[in-house]
Design a protein around this motif. Structure first.
Motif, PDB file in Angstrom:
ATOM      1  N   UNK A   3       0.860  -1.184   0.000  1.00  0.00           N
ATOM      2  CA  UNK A   3       0.000   0.000   0.000  1.00  0.00           C
ATOM      3  C   UNK A   3       0.898   1.237   0.000  1.00  0.00           C
ATOM      4  N   UNK A   4       1.134   1.833  -1.145  1.00  0.00           N
ATOM      5  CA  UNK A   4       2.019   3.000  -1.192  1.00  0.00           C
ATOM      6  C   UNK A   4       1.359   4.221  -0.554  1.00  0.00           C
ATOM      7  N   UNK A   5       2.167   5.086   0.030  1.00  0.00           N
ATOM      8  CA  UNK A   5       1.684   6.362   0.541  1.00  0.00           C
ATOM      9  C   UNK A   5       1.952   7.406  -0.536  1.00  0.00           C
ATOM     10  N   UNK A   6       0.882   8.000  -1.050  1.00  0.00           N
ATOM     11  CA  UNK A   6       0.963   8.930  -2.173  1.00  0.00           C
ATOM     12  C   UNK A   6       0.960  10.363  -1.660  1.00  0.00           C
ATOM     13  N   UNK A   7       1.870  11.170  -2.167  1.00  0.00           N
ATOM     14  CA  UNK A   7       1.920  12.593  -1.821  1.00  0.00           C
ATOM     15  C   UNK A   7       0.862  13.332  -2.634  1.00  0.00           C
TER      16      UNK A   7
END
Length: 284
Positions: A3-7
């Motif tokens: 689960x990537x953390x997106x800016x």
């Protein structure tokens, strides 16, 4: 499952966020526009509210489903027999609102609803052409004129040791609505079931914003965007003695919106309510 953390501020934020939604049913954002100080204030004052007797002055309306839901009438997830270990308050624009708290949650409802329009524009723009063609109206337009979007203030009390065997804070379930917008809670515990049939922790650093697909968007997109099963685990160790507050905003379209050849929002919602008849109030 990753689960990537997106800016949110990144030039590729929309594409990265929607790719995560497509692959996992979840998207996690940082540097988003929702006020963190507003969220922290809501968590603090509503924890005090749940610890007070005032909450009982707003007992849930069995028809409108606004107001306070005590642990004794909390949800029982589909295919489960134990009630979740939680209490909560349902906030609608037209519903009752406690005089014992500030208007912060109402202001958050407005902020979250405005952000929802942006996120739905992202989802629409990054839907493949054949998926986009399925939408009866543009995704943001599905919310126009709807007064069914629900802000739920959730309180998971500390564990007492007297819980019924098998009872958990939130049993495995999927959300019914279009999208759910959720600031990271005060304590960890949220997990998502991956395609590998393994439970994965959802990033929970304070200040992150978690967004997940609901069943209505899965239906409208022909399952391109999956509504993923998730749960909230009981804490262990010192965490057992800590309360948990969370603030999901469930985006609900107008009842007349067409989701697919099979369903309008209204017929879909009514069918799901029939399935959950023995476990009301499942209002996601």
């Amino acid at each position: 499952m990753h689960l990537p953390v997106v800016d949110f501020q990144s030039p590729t934020a929309a594409a990265d966020f929607c790719q995560s939604l497509h692959e996992t049913g979840f998207g996690v954002l940082r540097n988003h526009p929702l006020s963190q100080s507003l969220v922290e204030g809501i968590y603090a004052e509503w924890l005090d509210f749940f610890r007070s007797d005032a909450k009982n002055n707003y007992a849930q309306d069995p028809v409108k489903f606004d107001g306070y839901f005590s642990p004794s009438i909390s949800e029982t997830a589909k295919n489960h027999t134990q009630r979740d270990l939680k209490e909560f308050f349902h906030i609608y624009p037209w519903g009752r609102y406690p005089t014992e708290v500030s208007d912060a949650a109402q202001r958050y409802y407005k902020e979250g609803s405005e952000l929802a329009v942006t996120l739905l524009k992202w989802v629409e723009a990054h839907s493949p052409a054949d998926v986009k063609a399925r939408y009866a109206v543009p995704l943001p337009d599905m919310l126009e004129g709807s007064d069914h979007t629900l802000l739920r203030v959730l309180h998971y009390p500390p564990l007492s040791g007297q819980e019924e065997p098998g009872a958990v804070r939130a049993a495995a379930h999927g959300d019914i609505n279009l999208l759910t917008i959720l600031p990271a809670a005060t304590e960890p515990g949220l997990q998502v079931l991956g395609k590998d049939d393994v439970w994965h922790d959802v990033p929970c650093d304070f200040g992150l914003l978690i967004v997940n697909i609901g069943d209505m968007l899965e239906e409208a997109s022909g399952h391109y965007y999956p509504s993923t099963v998730h749960r909230v685990l009981n804490p262990t160790g010192e965490g057992r003695f800590k309360p948990r507050i969370s603030l999901p905003l469930f985006l609900h379209p107008r009842r007349d919106v067409v989701l697919s050849e099979r369903y309008t929002v209204g017929t879909y919602f009514d069918e799901r309510m029939q399935e959950l008849r023995g476990s009301k109030p499942k209002m996601q």
